[in-house]
Design a protein around this motif. Structure first.
Motif, mmCIF file in Angstrom:
data_model
loop_
_atom_site.group_PDB
_atom_site.id
_atom_site.type_symbol
_atom_site.label_atom_id
_atom_site.label_comp_id
_atom_site.label_asym_id
_atom_site.label_seq_id
_atom_site.Cartn_x
_atom_site.Cartn_y
_atom_site.Cartn_z
ATOM 1 N N MET A 1 -20.680 -1.587 7.116
ATOM 2 C CA MET A 1 -19.602 -1.166 6.164
ATOM 3 C C MET A 1 -18.468 -1.137 6.708
ATOM 4 O O MET A 1 -18.238 -0.607 7.760
ATOM 5 C CB MET A 1 -20.061 0.082 5.745
ATOM 6 N N SER A 2 -17.633 -1.502 5.790
ATOM 7 C CA SER A 2 -16.144 -1.704 6.359
ATOM 8 C C SER A 2 -15.390 -1.452 4.973
ATOM 9 O O SER A 2 -15.642 -1.867 3.823
ATOM 10 C CB SER A 2 -15.649 -2.770 6.966
ATOM 11 N N LEU A 3 -13.974 -0.761 5.118
ATOM 12 C CA LEU A 3 -13.007 -0.367 3.974
ATOM 13 C C LEU A 3 -11.730 -0.917 4.324
ATOM 14 O O LEU A 3 -11.522 -0.801 5.449
ATOM 15 C CB LEU A 3 -13.239 0.929 3.850
ATOM 16 N N TYR A 4 -11.458 -1.549 3.118
ATOM 17 C CA TYR A 4 -9.996 -2.021 3.115
ATOM 18 C C TYR A 4 -9.250 -1.538 2.142
ATOM 19 O O TYR A 4 -9.595 -1.486 1.147
ATOM 20 C CB TYR A 4 -9.883 -3.361 3.073
ATOM 21 N N SER A 5 -7.904 -0.991 2.521
ATOM 22 C CA SER A 5 -6.878 -0.440 1.654
ATOM 23 C C SER A 5 -6.236 -1.329 1.082
ATOM 24 O O SER A 5 -5.625 -2.131 1.715
ATOM 25 C CB SER A 5 -6.419 0.703 2.233
ATOM 26 N N PHE A 6 -6.095 -1.266 -0.264
ATOM 27 C CA PHE A 6 -4.942 -2.237 -0.900
ATOM 28 C C PHE A 6 -3.903 -1.293 -1.459
ATOM 29 O O PHE A 6 -3.395 -1.701 -2.740
ATOM 30 C CB PHE A 6 -5.699 -3.223 -1.993
ATOM 31 N N GLY A 7 -3.381 -0.319 -1.000
ATOM 32 C CA GLY A 7 -2.388 0.721 -1.610
ATOM 33 C C GLY A 7 -3.244 1.915 -2.424
ATOM 34 O O GLY A 7 -4.367 2.087 -2.167
ATOM 35 N N LEU A 8 -2.401 2.508 -3.119
ATOM 36 C CA LEU A 8 -2.652 3.828 -3.803
ATOM 37 C C LEU A 8 -3.157 3.567 -5.189
ATOM 38 O O LEU A 8 -3.922 4.666 -5.580
ATOM 39 C CB LEU A 8 -1.650 4.837 -3.633
ATOM 40 N N GLU A 9 -2.898 2.511 -5.461
ATOM 41 C CA GLU A 9 -3.378 2.386 -7.123
ATOM 42 C C GLU A 9 -4.808 2.072 -7.251
ATOM 43 O O GLU A 9 -5.455 1.564 -6.444
ATOM 44 C CB GLU A 9 -2.393 1.137 -7.769
ATOM 45 N N PRO A 10 -5.557 2.493 -8.281
ATOM 46 C CA PRO A 10 -6.801 2.277 -8.464
ATOM 47 C C PRO A 10 -7.232 0.620 -8.892
ATOM 48 O O PRO A 10 -6.303 0.103 -9.300
ATOM 49 C CB PRO A 10 -7.133 2.976 -10.078
ATOM 50 N N LEU A 11 -8.164 0.407 -8.294
ATOM 51 C CA LEU A 11 -8.652 -1.238 -8.378
ATOM 52 C C LEU A 11 -9.719 -1.027 -9.466
ATOM 53 O O LEU A 11 -10.840 -0.414 -9.438
ATOM 54 C CB LEU A 11 -9.096 -1.696 -7.326
ATOM 55 N N THR A 21 -12.764 -16.186 1.257
ATOM 56 C CA THR A 21 -11.504 -16.073 2.148
ATOM 57 C C THR A 21 -10.452 -15.514 1.265
ATOM 58 O O THR A 21 -9.185 -15.232 1.979
ATOM 59 C CB THR A 21 -10.764 -17.484 2.739
ATOM 60 N N GLN A 22 -10.432 -15.715 0.212
ATOM 61 C CA GLN A 22 -9.190 -14.985 -0.704
ATOM 62 C C GLN A 22 -9.894 -14.063 -1.768
ATOM 63 O O GLN A 22 -11.142 -14.394 -2.415
ATOM 64 C CB GLN A 22 -8.426 -16.165 -1.459
ATOM 65 N N ILE A 23 -9.051 -13.222 -2.125
ATOM 66 C CA ILE A 23 -9.837 -12.234 -3.261
ATOM 67 C C ILE A 23 -8.554 -11.904 -4.319
ATOM 68 O O ILE A 23 -7.505 -11.677 -3.935
ATOM 69 C CB ILE A 23 -10.200 -10.707 -2.669
ATOM 70 N N ALA A 24 -8.946 -11.766 -5.531
ATOM 71 C CA ALA A 24 -7.884 -11.478 -6.387
ATOM 72 C C ALA A 24 -8.098 -10.239 -7.141
ATOM 73 O O ALA A 24 -9.181 -9.852 -7.360
ATOM 74 C CB ALA A 24 -7.953 -12.622 -7.600
ATOM 75 N N ILE A 25 -7.214 -9.359 -6.986
ATOM 76 C CA ILE A 25 -7.099 -8.064 -7.337
ATOM 77 C C ILE A 25 -6.146 -7.404 -8.424
ATOM 78 O O ILE A 25 -4.941 -8.042 -7.948
ATOM 79 C CB ILE A 25 -7.347 -7.072 -6.037
ATOM 80 N N SER A 26 -6.352 -6.657 -9.153
ATOM 81 C CA SER A 26 -5.255 -5.875 -9.857
ATOM 82 C C SER A 26 -5.049 -4.512 -9.864
ATOM 83 O O SER A 26 -6.160 -3.681 -9.835
ATOM 84 C CB SER A 26 -5.703 -6.133 -11.541
ATOM 85 N N PRO A 27 -3.917 -4.281 -9.335
ATOM 86 C CA PRO A 27 -3.709 -2.690 -8.941
ATOM 87 C C PRO A 27 -3.328 -1.887 -10.304
ATOM 88 O O PRO A 27 -2.202 -1.239 -10.260
ATOM 89 C CB PRO A 27 -2.462 -2.740 -7.930
ATOM 90 N N LYS A 37 -7.527 -13.454 3.992
ATOM 91 C CA LYS A 37 -7.715 -12.786 5.040
ATOM 92 C C LYS A 37 -7.178 -13.472 6.251
ATOM 93 O O LYS A 37 -7.474 -14.627 6.503
ATOM 94 C CB LYS A 37 -9.472 -12.737 5.195
ATOM 95 N N LYS A 38 -6.466 -12.615 7.043
ATOM 96 C CA LYS A 38 -5.853 -13.197 8.184
ATOM 97 C C LYS A 38 -6.118 -12.213 9.297
ATOM 98 O O LYS A 38 -5.566 -11.335 9.578
ATOM 99 C CB LYS A 38 -4.438 -13.405 8.014
ATOM 100 N N GLY A 39 -7.194 -12.474 10.078
ATOM 101 C CA GLY A 39 -7.611 -11.775 11.155
ATOM 102 C C GLY A 39 -8.388 -10.523 10.862
ATOM 103 O O GLY A 39 -9.160 -10.770 10.010
ATOM 104 N N LYS A 40 -8.013 -9.425 10.950
ATOM 105 C CA LYS A 40 -8.638 -8.398 10.209
ATOM 106 C C LYS A 40 -7.867 -7.708 8.993
ATOM 107 O O LYS A 40 -8.143 -6.856 8.362
ATOM 108 C CB LYS A 40 -8.803 -7.214 11.262
#
Length: 357
Positions: A1-11, A21-27, A37-40
């Motif tokens: 299990m690992s968790l990555y934060s993309f800011g404070l807005e709800p996803l 290798t790529q992810i599309a997200i709307s905040p 993904k670049k490294g971690k």
């Protein structure tokens, strides 16, 4: 299990490219951000900014590498990567209410879009005019379409809606595909044909998912239940009402196992062995070890007096996510044997989960 934060807005929604290798997200806005993904770290490399309303659905077609997005502005766009830039094409979805969800078909020659207009738009590309057209499935939907999933045969489409129904339709478009053969769900396949209609879901149907073979369909509804219908067993429905808060997303990880998550902020595993045999297996989130010691009665009342709370500092949940999980998605493995899946939540984070069979 690992968790990555993309800011404070709800996803609210996310989609992966083919090799993950790529992810599309709307905040929670009218913008779709694409991260690589670049490294971690996840680094933002593109921003899709054509919509004028909040993005409600994203899907990324693995083979054609096209992204489809829909939003509360009643529009949908198909995005194509040309010379390093994502170019949008408007889709004629013909709806007068917000779009709610969107999903590519397995062969990527069409996609389905749900909306508050009480209908499903099945959209396909018309070569002659170089645009995306849509055909509508209206009857007998009586409210907002909240969730969609395609059968592996590219023809059948499952839909969950706010009228408390879960349905399966034929989305066969004769202009672009050959006539389909019979399936366990039914033999007649004209466009819009209703093949299953389960009307006793007990709540809004937030998520639907076909099993890898397509012979069973699972859905989660707002009455905290998970249900499965089996095509070869007379479309018999097995419902399990859980003691958890309502689930919002369900994902098959093998033919008999599924994972669902929602307002409890963590994924749960369920097992379906056949009609009447649907069971809760386990919680997939391992609680964090907290160093919080027991509170004395005196401290308890002091907190109550000072902050009107009974808690000490830090009201963290003991789950990886700190708010409702809105969507689950496959990251590694096939639909028949998922090895890793992702979750996005209202806490602005994405979780990656290993699934051991």
């Amino acid at each position: 299990m690992s968790l990555y934060s993309f800011g404070l807005e709800p996803l609210s929604c996310h989609a992966w490219n083919k090799d993950r290798t790529q992810i599309a997200i709307s905040p929670n806005s009218n913008v779709v951000n694409i991260y690589q993904k670049k490294g971690k770290e996840w680094v933002k490399i593109h921003e899709l900014t054509e919509h004028s309303g909040r993005i409600t659905g994203i899907d990324w077609a693995p083979e054609s590498n096209r992204i489809v997005t829909c939003a509360s502005d009643r529009n949908a766009y198909v995005w194509t990567l040309k010379d390093g830039v994502w170019k949008p094409t408007l889709v004629l979805v013909r709806i007068n209410r917000a779009a709610t969800c969107v999903k590519w078909s397995p062969l990527e020659n069409k996609f389905a879009l749900g909306s508050g207009a009480k209908l499903i738009s099945v959209c396909y590309f018309e070569q002659e005019n170089d645009w995306w057209l849509s055909k509508h499935i209206k009857k007998p939907i009586r409210s907002t379409v909240l969730s969609l999933d395609w059968h592996p045969n590219n023809i059948l489409l499952a839909a969950g809606s706010a009228d408390l129904h879960c349905r399966i339709f034929s989305a066969y478009i004769k202009d672009i595909e050959e006539k389909p053969g019979p399936t366990p769900w039914g033999a007649k396949m004209p466009f819009g044909e209703l093949l299953m209609d389960h009307k006793d879901c007990g709540g809004w149907v937030h998520g639907v998912c076909f099993s890898p073979s397509g012979d069973s369909l699972a859905w989660v509804s707002h009455n905290s239940a998970i249900s499965v219908a089996h095509a070869t067993q007379g479309k018999e429905v097995t419902q399990l009402t859980t003691e958890h808060l309502p689930l919002l997303s369900v994902l098959y990880v093998s033919e008999t196992e599924m994972v669902a998550a929602g307002h409890d902020c963590c994924p749960y595993q369920f097992s379906y062995k056949g009609p009447g045999d649907l069971t809760w297996v386990k919680k997939l989130d391992v609680p964090k070890q907290t160093s919080k010691t027991g509170m004395s009665a005196m401290q308890h009342f002091r907190n109550l007096d000072k902050k009107a709370t009974t808690e000490e500092e830090g009201s963290e949940l003991d789950t990886l996510h700190q708010n409702s999980i809105t969507q689950l998605s496959i990251v590694e493995g096939t639909r028949a044997k998922v090895e890793k899946f992702s979750s996005v939540a209202l806490d602005g984070a994405m979780g990656l989960w290993d699934f051991k069979h």
